[in-house]
Design a protein around this motif. Structure first.
Motif: not given
Length: 219
Positions: A148-156
């Motif tokens: 799959s392809l996923v978009e994820v917000t950068a974690i701290p």
């Protein structure tokens, strides 16, 4: 972090959402009028209940307000869909997703306070499930049965580090194919490219590796 979800209406879409959320390690309650559908999904979810969700007392008895989110996926009965969504909001459910048949149905759902309305294709349930399961996951596209392809917000912990330092390929088994930064998209980023707060990483890889990333993003 394990969450609790209720899926009301176990058709193709509802079943897809329910099974995917369970596979991601969350508690799922499946509710449907049809005993046959409940029997079919009983082994795939945490709890499965044959019930009429248009009845307020039934929803109360299920403890519906205690769930992190409720998906109302009634497909063939717009009136029931609207009533159940309204009851869920009135009973204090924090986040309600409604499946809509058409624009008018969607408009009514939004008017009564539904938080998100979807027009699902057959496989949309998988995407919605991943979005619910992790607040960092913005989009999820299944490319094959196991990729799959996923978009994820950068974690701290990634902020201020380069892609080489994060070492996504070794740590998570994923390849970063792009970084979205505001209106800009950095395609095929290099190892020295640094991650900033608010960046969205577009990654591709195996589903089990993506699950590891989602779990890490929720810690």
């Amino acid at each position: 972090m394990k969450k609790q979800f209720a899926i009301i209406g176990i058709g193709r879409f509802g079943s897809s959402v329910a099974k995917t959320l369970c596979a991601l390690g969350h508690d799922v309650l499946a509710v449907d009028r049809s005993q046959e559908r409940i029997q079919e999904i009983a082994d795939c979810v945490t709890h499965a209940v044959q019930a009429d969700a248009t009845d307020e007392e039934t929803l109360r008895s299920l403890g519906i307000r205690n769930f992190d989110a409720v998906v109302v996926s009634i497909g063939d009965d717009i009136q029931s869909s609207i009533l159940i969504a309204l009851l869920c909001k009135e009973l204090g459910v924090k986040f309600v997703i409604g499946k809509a048949q058409n624009d008018l149905h969607a408009k009514v759902l939004y008017k009564i306070g539904v938080d998100k309305v979807v027009f699902p294709e057959r496989d949309m349930g998988v995407k919605i499930a991943h979005h619910l399961a992790s607040t960092n996951v913005l989009d999820y596209i299944e490319l094959a049965s196991d990729y799959s392809l996923v978009e994820v917000t950068a974690i701290p912990e990634w902020i201020g580090k380069s892609l080489k330092q994060i070492n996504m390929r070794v740590v998570y088994g994923l390849n970063i194919v792009a970084i979205k930064r505001g209106d800009d998209v950095l395609v095929s980023p290099k190892g020295e490219d640094v991650i900033y707060e608010g960046d969205v990483l577009v990654a591709i890889g195996r589903n089990d590796h993506i699950k590891m990333l989602e779990e890490r993003a929720q810690e």
